[in-house]
Scaffold this motif. Sequence first.
Motif, PDB file in Angstrom:
ATOM      1  N   GLU A 278      45.867  37.551 -36.465  1.00  0.00           N
ATOM      2  CA  GLU A 278      45.275  36.436 -37.203  1.00  0.00           C
ATOM      3  C   GLU A 278      45.488  35.107 -36.482  1.00  0.00           C
ATOM      4  O   GLU A 278      44.705  34.165 -36.661  1.00  0.00           O
ATOM      5  N   HIS A 279      46.530  35.022 -35.658  1.00  0.00           N
ATOM      6  CA  HIS A 279      46.803  33.810 -34.890  1.00  0.00           C
ATOM      7  C   HIS A 279      46.119  33.815 -33.521  1.00  0.00           C
ATOM      8  O   HIS A 279      46.329  32.892 -32.732  1.00  0.00           O
ATOM      9  N   GLY A 280      45.338  34.841 -33.242  1.00  0.00           N
ATOM     10  CA  GLY A 280      44.550  34.832 -32.016  1.00  0.00           C
ATOM     11  C   GLY A 280      44.907  35.871 -30.979  1.00  0.00           C
ATOM     12  O   GLY A 280      44.250  35.939 -29.936  1.00  0.00           O
ATOM     13  N   ALA A 281      45.948  36.680 -31.198  1.00  0.00           N
ATOM     14  CA  ALA A 281      46.227  37.764 -30.264  1.00  0.00           C
ATOM     15  C   ALA A 281      45.015  38.685 -30.196  1.00  0.00           C
ATOM     16  O   ALA A 281      44.338  38.925 -31.204  1.00  0.00           O
ATOM     17  N   ALA A 282      44.758  39.207 -29.001  1.00  0.00           N
ATOM     18  CA  ALA A 282      43.501  39.922 -28.798  1.00  0.00           C
ATOM     19  C   ALA A 282      43.664  41.412 -28.525  1.00  0.00           C
ATOM     20  O   ALA A 282      42.690  42.157 -28.602  1.00  0.00           O
ATOM     21  N   GLY A 283      44.873  41.853 -28.182  1.00  0.00           N
ATOM     22  CA  GLY A 283      45.033  43.251 -27.833  1.00  0.00           C
ATOM     23  C   GLY A 283      46.489  43.662 -27.837  1.00  0.00           C
ATOM     24  O   GLY A 283      47.366  42.933 -28.317  1.00  0.00           O
ATOM     25  N   PHE A 284      46.754  44.854 -27.280  1.00  0.00           N
ATOM     26  CA  PHE A 284      48.086  45.441 -27.287  1.00  0.00           C
ATOM     27  C   PHE A 284      48.396  45.995 -25.899  1.00  0.00           C
ATOM     28  O   PHE A 284      47.537  46.632 -25.274  1.00  0.00           O
ATOM     29  N   THR A 285      49.615  45.749 -25.444  1.00  0.00           N
ATOM     30  CA  THR A 285      50.050  46.197 -24.121  1.00  0.00           C
ATOM     31  C   THR A 285      50.531  47.638 -24.182  1.00  0.00           C
ATOM     32  O   THR A 285      51.355  47.987 -25.016  1.00  0.00           O
ATOM     33  N   HIS A 286      50.024  48.466 -23.269  1.00  0.00           N
ATOM     34  CA  HIS A 286      50.276  49.915 -23.206  1.00  0.00           C
ATOM     35  C   HIS A 286      50.597  50.484 -24.596  1.00  0.00           C
ATOM     36  O   HIS A 286      51.745  50.774 -24.934  1.00  0.00           O
ATOM     37  N   LEU A 287      49.530  50.635 -25.370  1.00  0.00           N
ATOM     38  CA  LEU A 287      49.614  51.119 -26.745  1.00  0.00           C
ATOM     39  C   LEU A 287      50.531  52.335 -26.851  1.00  0.00           C
ATOM     40  O   LEU A 287      50.473  53.247 -26.017  1.00  0.00           O
TER      41      LEU A 287
END
Length: 370
Positions: free
Chosen positions: A198-207
């Motif tokens: 919600e604060h703008g993070a766009a993805g996830f590192t090595h899910l």
Amino acid sequence: MSGAIKGNILTPGGWVNGTIDFDERIKAVEGSPVNPSFNADDYVIPGFIDLHVHGGAGKDVMEGGEAVYAIAAMHARHGTTSMLATTMTAPPEDIDVALKAIGAAAAQRRPGTARVLGAHLEGPYINSGKLGAQPNYARAATLAEVRRLAAYAPLRLITVAPEIAGHLGLVRELSDAGMRVQIGHTLGSYEDGVAALEHGAAGFTHLFNAMSGLHHREPGMVGAALAHAEYAELIPDLLHVHPGAIKVALRAIPRLYCVTDSTAATGMPDGEYMLGRHAVHKCMGGVRLPDGTLAGSTLTMDQALRNLVGLGLDLADASKRVSTHAADYLGLQERGRLAHGSYADLVVLDRDLKLKAVYIEGELCDLNDA
């Protein structure tokens, strides 16, 4: 510098059998729609884009100097046409050295090397309780420090643990400044993940790796990704993530894309190598710390593609997950697709999905190890 290639060409509109003409950029794609399973011609697909590269050919990004060029050359020989050189959690002076070298490589591509788009800053803004293979130099981020680092190299991705005090506000500030922020190396809860998005993070590192896992009463950061993410990166070496979990992620995350998280051991024989300030060991197809913790991979993007197809994806879908989705994630509309005006970044594969040719911005790369 110009060329033309015939074969089954994967365009944004689907497969065509015909010819692609190019110099530095694609000039034309001509042909008729085709089901490539009905002929024996080569496949021509977009060049691979790897957003998480620590090393290769015995070299580590954190060495600085010329190391990044050797790494970019090795990965080019495996079909990677664009990449992000990725840092480790480290003392400030080590990160400065690495970013200065990445900045130089990003400013001037050398023949035979993948285009270095900039840096993926994987730490030091992570949780010391979820280091994975990162050395314990984790610390909280400040906007002033990130801006200082951005003067050395384009910071295209920044991994943060959102549960660290002050990080949620920073996620918003960095996102508003045009940087891609993604969640990783985190002990955060499901709620922390949702708040970061919600604060703008766009993805996830090595899910799945180095994050709080999914439980039906505590969904964790994995649950936040599976429930809400549009994009996430995943290491499909079949060691970091079980094939069944990969299939779960493929169903849940529309634009799941693949990275190698490759280390200096990639393309090298078994033995000891450096990953930042850690000594790591390559053996039995993987890279580990002395305690057995997985420490990056030896994966290459051409093998990532073959692994995806082996899991049941059709080649067109697999291609998007090693190229197009990563380009879209970074807003690179001129890469990751074979269309008029795009950079002539492409790979030619035989019917067994083995590399036959790699072109980077129209330049034919030598696939033999120098």
